[in-house]
Motif scaffolding. Structure first.
Motif, PDB file in Angstrom:
ATOM      1  N   TYR A   1      20.844   8.396   0.152  1.00 52.59           N
ATOM      2  CA  TYR A   1      21.779   9.282  -0.550  1.00 52.59           C
ATOM      3  C   TYR A   1      22.593   8.498  -1.584  1.00 52.59           C
ATOM      4  CZ  TYR A   1      26.003  12.082  -1.230  1.00 52.59           C
ATOM      5  OH  TYR A   1      27.065  12.770  -1.778  1.00 52.59           O
ATOM      6  N   HIS A   2      22.970   7.282  -1.215  1.00 51.59           N
ATOM      7  CA  HIS A   2      23.858   6.505  -2.076  1.00 51.59           C
ATOM      8  C   HIS A   2      23.143   5.851  -3.250  1.00 51.59           C
ATOM      9  CE1 HIS A   2      27.645   7.073  -0.084  1.00 51.59           C
ATOM     10  NE2 HIS A   2      27.123   6.775   1.084  1.00 51.59           N
ATOM     11  N   SER A   3      21.896   5.427  -3.065  1.00 51.90           N
ATOM     12  CA  SER A   3      21.243   4.720  -4.173  1.00 51.90           C
ATOM     13  C   SER A   3      19.747   4.615  -3.992  1.00 51.90           C
ATOM     14  CB  SER A   3      21.825   3.302  -4.282  1.00 51.90           C
ATOM     15  OG  SER A   3      21.139   2.549  -5.265  1.00 51.90           O
ATOM     16  N   ASP A   4      19.022   4.755  -5.102  1.00 51.41           N
ATOM     17  CA  ASP A   4      17.574   4.551  -5.017  1.00 51.41           C
ATOM     18  C   ASP A   4      17.220   3.077  -4.868  1.00 51.41           C
ATOM     19  OD1 ASP A   4      16.825   5.049  -8.578  1.00 51.41           O
ATOM     20  OD2 ASP A   4      18.050   3.569  -7.545  1.00 51.41           O
ATOM     21  N   SER A   5      18.184   2.187  -5.028  1.00 53.85           N
ATOM     22  CA  SER A   5      17.907   0.769  -4.779  1.00 53.85           C
ATOM     23  C   SER A   5      17.704   0.503  -3.292  1.00 53.85           C
ATOM     24  CB  SER A   5      19.046  -0.109  -5.309  1.00 53.85           C
ATOM     25  OG  SER A   5      20.238   0.151  -4.594  1.00 53.85           O
ATOM     26  N   ASN A   6      18.062   1.476  -2.447  1.00 53.26           N
ATOM     27  CA  ASN A   6      17.857   1.352  -1.002  1.00 53.26           C
ATOM     28  C   ASN A   6      16.514   1.901  -0.547  1.00 53.26           C
ATOM     29  OD1 ASN A   6      20.443   0.215  -0.494  1.00 53.26           O
ATOM     30  ND2 ASN A   6      21.361   2.248  -0.627  1.00 53.26           N
ATOM     31  N   VAL A   7      15.708   2.345  -1.484  1.00 50.97           N
ATOM     32  CA  VAL A   7      14.379   2.848  -1.128  1.00 50.97           C
ATOM     33  C   VAL A   7      13.450   1.675  -0.869  1.00 50.97           C
ATOM     34  CG1 VAL A   7      12.365   4.121  -1.927  1.00 50.97           C
ATOM     35  CG2 VAL A   7      14.668   4.975  -2.437  1.00 50.97           C
ATOM     36  N   GLY A   8      12.803   1.709   0.293  1.00 53.22           N
ATOM     37  CA  GLY A   8      11.867   0.646   0.623  1.00 53.22           C
ATOM     38  C   GLY A   8      10.444   0.966   0.186  1.00 53.22           C
ATOM     39  N   TYR A   9      10.099   2.231   0.211  1.00 48.38           N
ATOM     40  CA  TYR A   9       8.756   2.666  -0.154  1.00 48.38           C
ATOM     41  C   TYR A   9       8.833   3.953  -0.976  1.00 48.38           C
ATOM     42  CZ  TYR A   9       7.526  -0.589   3.544  1.00 48.38           C
ATOM     43  OH  TYR A   9       7.410  -1.710   4.313  1.00 48.38           O
ATOM     44  N   TRP A  10       7.943   4.035  -1.965  1.00 50.07           N
ATOM     45  CA  TRP A  10       7.855   5.212  -2.837  1.00 50.07           C
ATOM     46  C   TRP A  10       6.468   5.827  -2.755  1.00 50.07           C
ATOM     47  CZ3 TRP A  10      11.974   7.162  -5.397  1.00 50.07           C
ATOM     48  CH2 TRP A  10      13.059   6.335  -5.686  1.00 50.07           C
ATOM     49  N   GLY A  11       6.425   7.160  -2.903  1.00 49.48           N
ATOM     50  CA  GLY A  11       5.154   7.825  -3.099  1.00 49.48           C
ATOM     51  C   GLY A  11       4.779   7.804  -4.570  1.00 49.48           C
ATOM     52  N   GLN A  12       3.639   8.372  -4.883  1.00 54.30           N
ATOM     53  CA  GLN A  12       3.147   8.328  -6.257  1.00 54.30           C
ATOM     54  C   GLN A  12       3.725   9.443  -7.118  1.00 54.30           C
ATOM     55  OE1 GLN A  12       1.513   9.728  -3.828  1.00 54.30           O
ATOM     56  NE2 GLN A  12       0.697  11.648  -4.644  1.00 54.30           N
ATOM     57  N   GLY A  13       4.329  10.437  -6.501  1.00 53.75           N
ATOM     58  CA  GLY A  13       4.957  11.524  -7.240  1.00 53.75           C
ATOM     59  C   GLY A  13       4.075  12.750  -7.365  1.00 53.75           C
ATOM     60  N   THR A  14       4.712  13.909  -7.411  1.00 51.07           N
ATOM     61  CA  THR A  14       4.005  15.166  -7.614  1.00 51.07           C
ATOM     62  C   THR A  14       4.824  16.020  -8.592  1.00 51.07           C
ATOM     63  OG1 THR A  14       2.977  17.071  -6.499  1.00 51.07           O
ATOM     64  CG2 THR A  14       5.075  16.314  -5.602  1.00 51.07           C
ATOM     65  N   GLN A  15       4.129  16.646  -9.535  1.00 46.48           N
ATOM     66  CA  GLN A  15       4.810  17.387 -10.594  1.00 46.48           C
ATOM     67  C   GLN A  15       5.183  18.789 -10.108  1.00 46.48           C
ATOM     68  OE1 GLN A  15       5.566  16.512 -13.983  1.00 46.48           O
ATOM     69  NE2 GLN A  15       6.704  18.455 -13.888  1.00 46.48           N
TER      70      GLN A  15
END
Length: 125
Positions: free
Chosen positions: A106-120
């Protein structure tokens, strides 16, 4: 190696609904908070929603409160973003994310450890 795979994006008219599933896999994946971010063309990325490992605690961006919900399956490896009353300004690429805690996401995307590839997701007026 951890992988997050989103699906469910598409084109919908304003006022419509979409549900975005995200599945986590990988031998090193341990139950953790999961959530969603989005990025519209020409704009910075934005937090959308996050849910704790237990599923008890969730956070939402003010712009989606009351319209979006987030949930996860008992196995903890799948999370859903239910989007209702969609608006054209919800148009963006939606990314699934995993991190240590829902509050951290919630506070920051710098705390994301893993990302998906995205969906439009495209909402027409």
């Amino acid at each position: 190696q951890v992988q997050l795979v989103e699906s469910g994006g598409g084109l919908v008219q304003a006022g419509g609904s979409l549900r975005l599933p995200c599945t986590a896999s990988g031998r090193t994946f341990r139950p953790r908070a999961m959530g969603w971010f989005r990025q519209a063309p020409g704009k910075e990325g934005q937090f959308v929603a996050a849910i704790s490992w237990s599923g008890i605690t969730s956070y939402f961006a003010d712009s989606v409160k009351g319209r979006f919900t987030i949930s996860r399956e008992n196995a903890k490896t799948k999370v859903y973003l239910q989007m209702n009353s969609l608006k054209p300004e919800d148009t963006a690429v939606y990314y699934c994310a995993a991190g240590s805690s829902a509050e951290d996401l919630y506070h920051s995307d710098s705390n994301v450890g893993y990302w998906g590839q995205g969906t439009q997701v495209t909402v027409s007026s």
